[in-house]
Write an enzyme that holds these catalytic residues in place. Structure first.
Site, PDB file in Angstrom:
ATOM      1  N   SER A  14      36.265 -40.228 -94.942  1.00 29.85           N
ATOM      2  CA  SER A  14      36.694 -40.932 -93.912  1.00 29.85           C
ATOM      3  C   SER A  14      35.531 -41.722 -93.385  1.00 29.85           C
ATOM      4  O   SER A  14      35.778 -43.072 -92.991  1.00 29.85           O
ATOM      5  CB  SER A  14      37.607 -40.096 -92.983  1.00 29.85           C
ATOM      6  OG  SER A  14      38.734 -39.499 -93.308  1.00 29.85           O
ATOM      7  N   ARG A  37      33.051 -41.557 -84.744  1.00 33.71           N
ATOM      8  CA  ARG A  37      33.924 -40.180 -84.294  1.00 33.71           C
ATOM      9  C   ARG A  37      35.296 -40.529 -83.708  1.00 33.71           C
ATOM     10  O   ARG A  37      36.387 -39.948 -84.041  1.00 33.71           O
ATOM     11  CB  ARG A  37      33.297 -39.251 -83.568  1.00 33.71           C
ATOM     12  CG  ARG A  37      33.851 -37.989 -83.107  1.00 33.71           C
ATOM     13  CD  ARG A  37      34.270 -36.856 -84.277  1.00 33.71           C
ATOM     14  NE  ARG A  37      33.167 -36.664 -85.174  1.00 33.71           N
ATOM     15  CZ  ARG A  37      33.271 -35.840 -86.298  1.00 33.71           C
ATOM     16  NH1 ARG A  37      34.204 -35.253 -86.741  1.00 33.71           N
ATOM     17  NH2 ARG A  37      32.195 -35.608 -87.109  1.00 33.71           N
ATOM     18  N   HIS A  40      37.558 -42.456 -86.169  1.00 42.07           N
ATOM     19  CA  HIS A  40      37.957 -41.211 -87.146  1.00 42.07           C
ATOM     20  C   HIS A  40      39.159 -40.557 -86.573  1.00 42.07           C
ATOM     21  O   HIS A  40      40.072 -40.054 -87.219  1.00 42.07           O
ATOM     22  CB  HIS A  40      36.853 -40.338 -87.460  1.00 42.07           C
ATOM     23  CG  HIS A  40      37.249 -39.193 -88.239  1.00 42.07           C
ATOM     24  ND1 HIS A  40      37.447 -37.912 -87.915  1.00 42.07           N
ATOM     25  CD2 HIS A  40      37.319 -38.953 -89.642  1.00 42.07           C
ATOM     26  CE1 HIS A  40      37.898 -37.079 -88.815  1.00 42.07           C
ATOM     27  NE2 HIS A  40      37.996 -37.922 -90.023  1.00 42.07           N
TER      28      HIS A  40
END
Length: 207
Positions: A14, A37, A40
């Site tokens: 990812s 992050r 994600h």
């Protein structure tokens, strides 16, 4: 055709996709892992532009976490999403007062939101705290008032409430406080984003 990917490799893949799709967009190295992050967590690349950081906010947040600070959230969802194992290893814990019966009772008696009372409770904590606000703009507004009154001095404010009413305004307001901040400008955000930002800093400590 679907790829067979081992569970341990899903996150790695990812992040590789995120890096590839960012292309030649340059991210501040200090903020890069926080931004990635959040992308994600949300699959939303708008956060490249939406996230705003005061000077060295990530570094200050990491330093506070290394020093054993606590984290205060405005939802149980955010509290659940934060990696409490790493935080505990550093000497910290997560607080969320929103579900406390006495908080609900006081909020009802005063005619204010539970988020306001929760921030007032958090201001009485003896340890330094990071405030991770992902839902309630009134929490950010109350926090700004508490900061101005000298009742609390957050190590970092993560201001990412989501919604339509007073959300944009509360984020702009907290950026005028004299404290480090990470803010998602505009309407987007959420408890998952607040937790993701906390985890991004915790993972940098433990990587």
């Amino acid at each position: 055709m679907l790829k067979a990917i081992k569970p341990m490799d899903i996150e790695k893949c990812s992040f590789e996709i995120i890096t590839r799709e960012l292309g030649d967009r340059l991210l501040d190295p200090e903020n890069e892992l926080v931004i990635k992050r959040v992308i994600h967590t949300t699959a939303d690349f708008d956060y490249v532009e939406n996230l705003r950081f005061s000077a060295h906010a990530v570094g200050k947040g990491i330093a506070a976490l290394r020093g054993g600070c606590d984290i205060v959230t405005d939802t149980q969802m955010a509290r659940s999403g934060i990696n409490k194992t790493i935080l505990a290893q550093l000497g910290g814990e997560v607080h969320c007062f929103m579900s406390d019966p006495d908080v609900a009772e006081e909020a009802k008696d005063r005619g204010v939101t539970r988020a306001i009372v929760s921030m007032e409770r958090a201001a009485n904590l003896e340890k330094p705290c990071i405030f991770a606000i992902g839902n309630a703009p009134t929490a950010l507004i109350a926090l700004k008032e508490l900061i101005d009154a000298g009742r609390v001095s957050p190590a970092l404010v993560i201001g990412v409430p989501v919604g339509f009413v007073n959300v944009v305004e509360s984020k702009e307001l907290i950026m005028t406080a004299d404290v480090p901040y990470i803010v998602a400008r505009g309407r987007k955000g959420g408890s998952n984003v607040a937790a993701a930002i906390c985890n991004a800093m915790l993972y940098q400590i433990k990587r």
